[in-house]
Write an enzyme that holds these catalytic residues in place. Sequence first.
Site, short mmCIF file in Angstrom:
data_model
loop_
_atom_site.label_atom_id
_atom_site.label_comp_id
_atom_site.label_asym_id
_atom_site.label_seq_id
_atom_site.Cartn_x
_atom_site.Cartn_y
_atom_site.Cartn_z
N ASN A 182 -4.97 4.32 -4.20
CA ASN A 182 -5.62 5.40 -3.61
C ASN A 182 -6.73 6.13 -4.39
O ASN A 182 -7.58 7.00 -3.72
CB ASN A 182 -4.65 6.44 -3.36
CG ASN A 182 -3.31 5.72 -2.17
OD1 ASN A 182 -3.80 4.81 -1.86
ND2 ASN A 182 -2.43 6.56 -1.95
N ASN A 235 -7.15 2.76 1.71
CA ASN A 235 -7.30 3.95 0.85
C ASN A 235 -7.92 3.57 -0.21
O ASN A 235 -8.73 4.34 -0.74
CB ASN A 235 -5.87 4.34 0.53
CG ASN A 235 -5.19 5.03 1.73
OD1 ASN A 235 -5.78 5.76 2.51
ND2 ASN A 235 -3.76 5.00 1.83
N HIS A 252 -0.91 -6.16 -1.40
CA HIS A 252 -1.85 -5.26 -1.94
C HIS A 252 -2.79 -5.67 -2.91
O HIS A 252 -3.61 -5.03 -3.31
CB HIS A 252 -1.36 -3.97 -1.92
CG HIS A 252 -2.06 -2.70 -1.22
ND1 HIS A 252 -2.99 -2.74 -0.24
CD2 HIS A 252 -1.94 -1.57 -1.37
CE1 HIS A 252 -3.38 -1.79 0.28
NE2 HIS A 252 -2.63 -0.75 -0.29
N TYR A 286 -4.23 3.13 -9.69
CA TYR A 286 -3.68 3.02 -8.30
C TYR A 286 -4.45 3.10 -7.32
O TYR A 286 -5.64 3.49 -7.34
CB TYR A 286 -2.44 3.94 -8.17
CG TYR A 286 -1.13 3.85 -8.93
CD1 TYR A 286 -0.22 2.67 -8.65
CD2 TYR A 286 -1.24 4.65 -10.36
CE1 TYR A 286 0.65 2.33 -9.66
CE2 TYR A 286 0.09 4.20 -11.05
CZ TYR A 286 0.84 3.26 -10.74
OH TYR A 286 1.99 3.15 -11.81
N TYR A 302 3.93 -4.38 -8.57
CA TYR A 302 3.31 -4.44 -7.55
C TYR A 302 2.07 -5.72 -7.60
O TYR A 302 1.63 -6.31 -6.96
CB TYR A 302 1.91 -3.25 -7.61
CG TYR A 302 2.75 -1.93 -7.06
CD1 TYR A 302 3.25 -1.67 -6.21
CD2 TYR A 302 2.93 -1.00 -8.15
CE1 TYR A 302 3.84 -0.33 -5.67
CE2 TYR A 302 3.44 0.44 -8.01
CZ TYR A 302 3.95 0.35 -6.54
OH TYR A 302 4.55 1.85 -6.68
#
Length: 191
Positions: A70, A116, A22, A68, A17
């Site tokens: 969320n 989120n 993001h 993460y 990631y």
Amino acid sequence: MPKIKMIVGLGNIGKEYQDTRHNVGEWFIAKIAQDNNQSFSSNPKLNCNLAKVSIDYNNVVLVFPTTYMNNSGLAVSKVANFYKIAPAEILVVHDELDIDSGEIRLKKGGGHGGHNGLRSINQHLGTNDYLRLRIGIGHPGHKSKVANYVLSNPSIAQKKDIDSAIDNGICFLDDIINYKLEPVMQKLHTK
């Protein structure tokens, strides 16, 4: 008047990631740490990677949640409680679909807009009364494409635009830290 004591860079943990759209919040705080010759250390108790820097003679904690996206609010609330930092003393840096790549905006409060990470922070802090630095990543065109878009790497040209926005935001960091928000907003929001 409050001063910013914590800057949170939102993103997802893990090499897969690291370079995705993001994670532009993480890119931002990594650049601050690098510019200040600091590195992040893992803090499992606080669910984050942490670095401490001095910006315009103010001690600031840089936070990259390891929960993460969320569940970012868990780390933010733990760090805020540990260091006794009020929500108004927090700056959250995150990707923003509704802003073109290369653009950056400063905002106080507001809803999560479907993000989120912000949703989690709002829930864990019990308020949305914190500053946000929104780094534009552009929009893929249709909401069905959003999840894949934010979790993929930007093109070379888009990465240059995002890096330029990050540099631009860092130029205004002293004023943001000291809550001189109006002049910053005026400069960042004027094309």
